[in-house]
Design a protein around this motif. Structure first.
Motif, PDB file in Angstrom:
ATOM      1  N   ASP A 149      20.473   8.169  87.807  1.00 27.59           N
ATOM      2  CA  ASP A 149      20.686   7.348  88.998  1.00 27.59           C
ATOM      3  C   ASP A 149      20.771   8.167  90.278  1.00 27.59           C
ATOM      4  O   ASP A 149      20.735   7.616  91.365  1.00 27.59           O
ATOM      5  CB  ASP A 149      21.978   6.525  88.850  1.00 27.59           C
ATOM      6  N   GLU A 193      28.140   3.886  73.135  1.00 27.93           N
ATOM      7  CA  GLU A 193      27.539   2.628  73.569  1.00 27.93           C
ATOM      8  C   GLU A 193      26.098   2.408  73.139  1.00 27.93           C
ATOM      9  O   GLU A 193      25.436   1.531  73.639  1.00 27.93           O
ATOM     10  CB  GLU A 193      27.615   2.566  75.091  1.00 27.93           C
ATOM     11  N   GLU A 244      18.319   8.963  75.385  1.00 30.95           N
ATOM     12  CA  GLU A 244      17.579   7.701  75.292  1.00 30.95           C
ATOM     13  C   GLU A 244      18.576   6.591  75.021  1.00 30.95           C
ATOM     14  O   GLU A 244      19.240   6.575  73.983  1.00 30.95           O
ATOM     15  CB  GLU A 244      16.541   7.756  74.174  1.00 30.95           C
ATOM     16  N   SER A 245      18.682   5.672  75.960  1.00 30.78           N
ATOM     17  CA  SER A 245      19.643   4.575  75.877  1.00 30.78           C
ATOM     18  C   SER A 245      19.074   3.416  75.072  1.00 30.78           C
ATOM     19  O   SER A 245      17.876   3.127  75.141  1.00 30.78           O
ATOM     20  CB  SER A 245      20.003   4.101  77.281  1.00 30.78           C
ATOM     21  N   LYS A 246      19.951   2.771  74.330  1.00 34.01           N
ATOM     22  CA  LYS A 246      19.571   1.564  73.596  1.00 34.01           C
ATOM     23  C   LYS A 246      20.317   0.355  74.139  1.00 34.01           C
ATOM     24  O   LYS A 246      20.341  -0.688  73.520  1.00 34.01           O
ATOM     25  CB  LYS A 246      19.870   1.746  72.112  1.00 34.01           C
ATOM     26  N   SER A 247      20.930   0.515  75.303  1.00 32.83           N
ATOM     27  CA  SER A 247      21.674  -0.586  75.907  1.00 32.83           C
ATOM     28  C   SER A 247      21.427  -0.598  77.417  1.00 32.83           C
ATOM     29  O   SER A 247      20.826   0.316  77.965  1.00 32.83           O
ATOM     30  CB  SER A 247      23.169  -0.439  75.627  1.00 32.83           C
ATOM     31  N   ASN A 248      21.894  -1.627  78.075  1.00 35.40           N
ATOM     32  CA  ASN A 248      21.744  -1.722  79.521  1.00 35.40           C
ATOM     33  C   ASN A 248      22.869  -1.033  80.281  1.00 35.40           C
ATOM     34  O   ASN A 248      22.832  -0.963  81.503  1.00 35.40           O
ATOM     35  CB  ASN A 248      21.678  -3.197  79.941  1.00 35.40           C
ATOM     36  N   ASN A 249      23.876  -0.546  79.575  1.00 37.53           N
ATOM     37  CA  ASN A 249      25.027   0.084  80.234  1.00 37.53           C
ATOM     38  C   ASN A 249      24.715   1.466  80.797  1.00 37.53           C
ATOM     39  O   ASN A 249      25.362   1.920  81.725  1.00 37.53           O
ATOM     40  CB  ASN A 249      26.193   0.217  79.254  1.00 37.53           C
ATOM     41  N   ARG A 250      23.738   2.129  80.230  1.00 35.95           N
ATOM     42  CA  ARG A 250      23.430   3.497  80.639  1.00 35.95           C
ATOM     43  C   ARG A 250      21.927   3.695  80.633  1.00 35.95           C
ATOM     44  O   ARG A 250      21.228   3.179  79.769  1.00 35.95           O
ATOM     45  CB  ARG A 250      24.099   4.459  79.655  1.00 35.95           C
ATOM     46  N   ARG A 251      21.432   4.481  81.595  1.00 34.66           N
ATOM     47  CA  ARG A 251      19.986   4.687  81.720  1.00 34.66           C
ATOM     48  C   ARG A 251      19.518   5.858  80.869  1.00 34.66           C
ATOM     49  O   ARG A 251      20.226   6.838  80.688  1.00 34.66           O
ATOM     50  CB  ARG A 251      19.640   4.963  83.174  1.00 34.66           C
ATOM     51  N   SER A 252      18.291   5.766  80.405  1.00 36.81           N
ATOM     52  CA  SER A 252      17.658   6.889  79.717  1.00 36.81           C
ATOM     53  C   SER A 252      17.248   7.921  80.749  1.00 36.81           C
ATOM     54  O   SER A 252      16.906   7.590  81.880  1.00 36.81           O
ATOM     55  CB  SER A 252      16.413   6.414  78.956  1.00 36.81           C
TER      56      SER A 252
END
Length: 147
Positions: A29, A102, A66-74
């Motif tokens: 971000d 998460e 690599e994120s698998k959720s919307n809480n954290r960006r890859s």
């Protein structure tokens, strides 16, 4: 003259003790998405938290997550972290935390202990390229030194 050299060595020793490890700190971000770094991304580790008695020392890290959720960006994350005395390294600790967390995977991780060392690719590709280049330079130098 030897007293002067001894004084310089003592001062150099204390200078390394008093200054905190400095790492790059950024995430997907931040401006540049943690791919390009500047002075604004430099961070003295001691500003983060004070080490506890279970902590050995500070380390810089650079991970690709690599994120698998919307809480954290890859993307690439860089920062500094305390290393616990009972853990093998910071990368192992980060991977264990993500398994409990998460939903995501630490794809690659690089740990280092020098100022601003967590630059470059977290997968070690840059260090491999540097090693290969150094090897070929050494071979060429050895070859021409025999003439």
């Amino acid at each position: 003259m030897s007293k002067f050299i001894a004084l310089i060595l003592v001062l150099a020793f204390f200078a390394t003790i008093t200054f905190s490890l400095k790492c790059y700190k950024c995430d997907p971000d931040s401006s540049g998405k943690c791919k390009t770094l500047d002075n604004d991304d430099e961070f003295p580790c001691e500003n983060q938290i004070k080490p506890s008695p279970q902590v050995d020392d500070w380390s810089c890290y650079s991970i690709y997550f690599e994120s698998k959720s919307n809480n954290r960006r890859s993307g690439i994350y860089r920062g500094c972290r305390t290393k616990r005395k009972d853990s093998s390294n910071v990368c192992d600790t980060l991977k264990i935390e993500e398994r409990k967390g998460e939903g995501g995977t630490v794809v690659s991780c690089k740990e280092c202990k020098e100022d601003l060392c967590n630059v470059g690719s977290p997968d070690g590709a840059a260090s491999l390229t540097l090693s290969i280049t150094t090897f070929f330079i050494a071979v060429v130098c050895f070859y021409f030194s025999n003439f």
